[in-house]
Design a protein around this motif. Sequence first.
Motif, short mmCIF file in Angstrom:
data_model
loop_
_atom_site.label_atom_id
_atom_site.label_comp_id
_atom_site.label_asym_id
_atom_site.label_seq_id
_atom_site.Cartn_x
_atom_site.Cartn_y
_atom_site.Cartn_z
N HIS A 12 0.83 -1.21 0.00
CA HIS A 12 0.00 0.00 0.00
C HIS A 12 0.86 1.26 0.00
O HIS A 12 2.09 1.19 0.04
CB HIS A 12 -0.96 -0.04 1.20
CG HIS A 12 -1.98 -1.12 1.04
ND1 HIS A 12 -3.12 -0.94 0.29
CD2 HIS A 12 -2.00 -2.42 1.45
CE1 HIS A 12 -3.81 -2.08 0.28
NE2 HIS A 12 -3.16 -2.99 0.97
N HIS A 43 -5.17 0.44 -2.20
CA HIS A 43 -6.63 0.36 -2.28
C HIS A 43 -7.11 1.28 -3.41
O HIS A 43 -6.89 2.49 -3.38
CB HIS A 43 -7.26 0.79 -0.96
CG HIS A 43 -6.92 -0.13 0.19
ND1 HIS A 43 -7.50 -1.36 0.33
CD2 HIS A 43 -6.06 0.00 1.23
CE1 HIS A 43 -7.02 -1.96 1.43
NE2 HIS A 43 -6.14 -1.14 1.99
N ASP A 225 0.95 -7.50 2.52
CA ASP A 225 -0.05 -6.45 2.82
C ASP A 225 0.61 -5.30 3.58
O ASP A 225 0.15 -4.91 4.66
CB ASP A 225 -1.22 -7.05 3.60
CG ASP A 225 -2.48 -6.20 3.51
OD1 ASP A 225 -2.45 -5.13 2.88
OD2 ASP A 225 -3.51 -6.61 4.09
#
Length: 259
Positions: A12, A43, A225
């Motif tokens: 991210h 995202h 992640d």
Amino acid sequence: MDNIITTNYHTHTKRCMHAVGEDREYVEAAIGAGIQVLGFSDHTPYPTGTGFVSGMRMSLKEAEGYFKSITDLKEEYKKDIKIYTGVEAEYFPEHFHKLMEFMADYPLDYMIMGQHYVPDEEKGRYVGAPFRDKGMLMDYTDNVIEGMKTGRFVYVAHPDLPNYTGSDMEEALRDSFSKICMEAKRLNIPLEINMLGHMRGSVYPSDRFLKIASEYGNDVIIGMDIHNPKHFFNNKAVKECIEMAQNYGLHIVKELKLG
Ligand SMILES: [Zn+2]
Ligand SMILES: [Zn+2]
């Protein structure tokens, strides 16, 4: 320092508002940790046409800066690391076609599916928080399966995210996870063992899910992640995720063929 995995496609940036650090710090941390293939998958912005403003993803306006920044870093660091530009996206049945139209203007290398909400973020709820509504679990299952069938996703992130707590939990989750594993196997789509969930002690990655995946013979992939560059250096968590896969005899996909 050598890492025990050398690829990570689940990374991210601070644009999602719950990650920290500059894009460059993620690249330099990944290189420092021995990562050779780095996929950014922040995202995704989601064009719904309703004016809804999300608190957990970049805005539509930020997409341009995201793709430019990662594309520039890809070039700048190409001698040290292979970088891909992706997004983590939900399959929202009503809005997915708008997302794909929106993405057509950007140099998108790949998408992973992270189905955080059903049926969408505005009208629906977060499936990672405890819920007892069986219909919501069924919608989650259907959305993940429909999403896989679009052929747009290279893998499914945290497929075992649902925190369903109904009285028939065991049976209902077995049914949901079995359907997802069966379809993933048929379509040859890897399922993620999510390192962040493991680090936080979340309901995912779950033994219940991995056991079912072993019955269907699914491929798995370790997704870090990353929401903080420091997390690239958590070798202990990586090792434990690898051990989870090994405990269930699951084949770990090390590298994806992109573009
Ligand atoms: Zn996130
Ligand atoms: Zn993620």
